[in-house]
Design a protein around this motif. Structure first.
Motif, PDB file in Angstrom:
ATOM      1  N   ILE A 101     -75.981 -51.821  41.889  1.00 57.96           N
ATOM      2  CA  ILE A 101     -77.181 -52.742  42.225  1.00 57.96           C
ATOM      3  C   ILE A 101     -77.903 -53.785  40.794  1.00 57.96           C
ATOM      4  CG2 ILE A 101     -78.000 -51.142  43.503  1.00 57.96           C
ATOM      5  CD1 ILE A 101     -79.802 -50.055  41.727  1.00 57.96           C
ATOM      6  N   VAL A 102     -76.943 -53.806  40.167  1.00 59.67           N
ATOM      7  CA  VAL A 102     -77.893 -54.738  38.992  1.00 59.67           C
ATOM      8  C   VAL A 102     -77.492 -56.385  39.331  1.00 59.67           C
ATOM      9  CG1 VAL A 102     -74.892 -55.175  37.518  1.00 59.67           C
ATOM     10  CG2 VAL A 102     -77.427 -55.159  36.907  1.00 59.67           C
ATOM     11  N   GLY A 103     -76.921 -56.704  40.592  1.00 56.33           N
ATOM     12  CA  GLY A 103     -76.989 -58.319  40.705  1.00 56.33           C
ATOM     13  C   GLY A 103     -76.922 -58.098  41.601  1.00 56.33           C
ATOM     14  N   SER A 104     -77.182 -57.150  42.606  1.00 50.51           N
ATOM     15  CA  SER A 104     -78.507 -57.399  44.096  1.00 50.51           C
ATOM     16  C   SER A 104     -79.127 -58.377  44.114  1.00 50.51           C
ATOM     17  CB  SER A 104     -78.525 -55.750  44.462  1.00 50.51           C
ATOM     18  OG  SER A 104     -79.361 -55.220  43.596  1.00 50.51           O
ATOM     19  N   LEU A 105     -80.421 -58.286  43.765  1.00 54.09           N
ATOM     20  CA  LEU A 105     -81.162 -58.764  44.241  1.00 54.09           C
ATOM     21  C   LEU A 105     -80.835 -60.619  43.445  1.00 54.09           C
ATOM     22  CD1 LEU A 105     -84.469 -56.751  43.042  1.00 54.09           C
ATOM     23  CD2 LEU A 105     -83.308 -57.530  45.023  1.00 54.09           C
ATOM     24  N   GLN A 106     -79.762 -60.697  42.594  1.00 52.59           N
ATOM     25  CA  GLN A 106     -79.981 -62.525  41.925  1.00 52.59           C
ATOM     26  C   GLN A 106     -78.759 -63.028  42.988  1.00 52.59           C
ATOM     27  OE1 GLN A 106     -76.864 -61.735  38.707  1.00 52.59           O
ATOM     28  NE2 GLN A 106     -76.955 -64.014  38.265  1.00 52.59           N
ATOM     29  N   ALA A 134     -84.190 -56.809  38.344  1.00 51.79           N
ATOM     30  CA  ALA A 134     -84.903 -57.531  38.098  1.00 51.79           C
ATOM     31  C   ALA A 134     -84.767 -59.506  37.219  1.00 51.79           C
ATOM     32  CB  ALA A 134     -86.647 -57.074  37.642  1.00 51.79           C
ATOM     33  N   LEU A 135     -84.060 -58.987  35.655  1.00 55.79           N
ATOM     34  CA  LEU A 135     -84.581 -59.550  34.667  1.00 55.79           C
ATOM     35  C   LEU A 135     -82.619 -60.728  35.419  1.00 55.79           C
ATOM     36  CD1 LEU A 135     -84.764 -58.180  32.047  1.00 55.79           C
ATOM     37  CD2 LEU A 135     -86.292 -59.347  32.124  1.00 55.79           C
ATOM     38  N   ALA A 136     -82.326 -60.349  35.677  1.00 49.66           N
ATOM     39  CA  ALA A 136     -80.290 -60.565  35.932  1.00 49.66           C
ATOM     40  C   ALA A 136     -81.436 -61.469  37.536  1.00 49.66           C
ATOM     41  CB  ALA A 136     -79.436 -60.025  36.669  1.00 49.66           C
ATOM     42  N   ALA A 137     -81.954 -61.716  38.173  1.00 51.62           N
ATOM     43  CA  ALA A 137     -82.404 -62.281  39.322  1.00 51.62           C
ATOM     44  C   ALA A 137     -83.762 -63.436  38.758  1.00 51.62           C
ATOM     45  CB  ALA A 137     -83.323 -61.206  40.258  1.00 51.62           C
TER      46      ALA A 137
END
Length: 257
Positions: A101-106, A134-137
């Protein structure tokens, strides 16, 4: 669409109050705002008027795992017109079991520009998978910092994380901590004045205006509102307005252009 992430590894750093204020100010300017609560306790959801009796089809964790879209899961804030909320629940406690999920919002949020003009993300303490996502996005990273030496010490930790994990590993060289927001300060206290001075000396123009300590912050949480909605003429509401003016300027200028 501009995505704002409010974060600091230390708990009790006023991330939730500050992110609720950002959402309220953007909405007051006429923007369509999505507030994403990534805290398992759901404090941002509560501050934006979401209670246990509301009918909710899907929550923030469902969006992270791809079981629902943000457009399907978002619910209107009952207390802040113009703000929709992805509700934070205890389901987020399982996030560490889902590294994907680390890149999901991005990847997902940019597809929603027709729904919202701005996104505000509130993060949990620590630098786990939820904060990473959150930071990735984020287009803009804001570090609210309470008047505590321990909070001051967390800023370089956050900066190192953004540089190594976001800028390098996720290949986003522009990623950085854009703003540091001093909150809950009592300038009658010597230690608070010293912390503020050290903050300004170390980080210069990235430090926003100071937000003073106020009982209205606690009262407004009980009322399930951001302070500026609960008590718009209060000193803390005015402090937040000034502190967030530069932070939100890109979105506000885009709205008026």
């Amino acid at each position: 669409m501009i995505i704002y992430t409010f974060t600091l590894p230390k708990g009790g750093s006023t991330k939730t109050t500050s992110s609720s204020e950002a959402a309220a100010q953007l909405a007051a300017a006429g923007l369509r705002v999505l507030a994403i609560d990534l805290e398992p306790q759901g404090n941002l959801s509560t501050r934006l008027g979401i209670d246990d009796y509301m009918e909710i089809e899907a929550v923030a964790m469902d969006v992270l795992t791809g079981e629902a879209t943000a457009a399907e899961a978002a619910v209107p804030s009952p207390t802040v017109p113009g703000v929709d909320v992805l509700v934070g629940t205890r389901a987020l406690m399982d996030a560490e079991r889902h590294p994907e999920i680390v890149g999901s919002l991005q990847h997902h949020l940019p597809t929603l520009a027709d729904h919202w003009d701005a996104v505000v993300i509130d993060t949990p303490p620590g630098l786990g998978i939820l904060t990473h996502a959150a930071l990735a996005a984020a287009d803009v990273i804001v570090a609210p910092m309470a008047a505590q030496v321990e909070a001051f010490d967390q800023i370089p930790i956050l900066e190192a994380f953004v540089e190594k994990r976001i800028a390098r590993m996720m290949r986003r060289p522009e990623a950085k901590v854009n703003w540091i927001m001093p909150t809950g300060f009592d300038t009658r206290q010597v230690l608070d004045r010293e912390i503020l001075q050290n903050l300004q000396d170390e980080y210069g123009e990235r430090v926003t205006g100071m937000v003073r300590q106020s009982v209205k912050v606690k009262e407004s949480y009980v009322a399930m509102m951001p302070p500026s909605v609960y008590a718009p003429d209060s000193p803390v509401a005015q402090d937040y307005k000034k502190a967030l003016e530069a932070v939100l300027s890109a979105s506000l200028e885009k709205q008026t252009s």
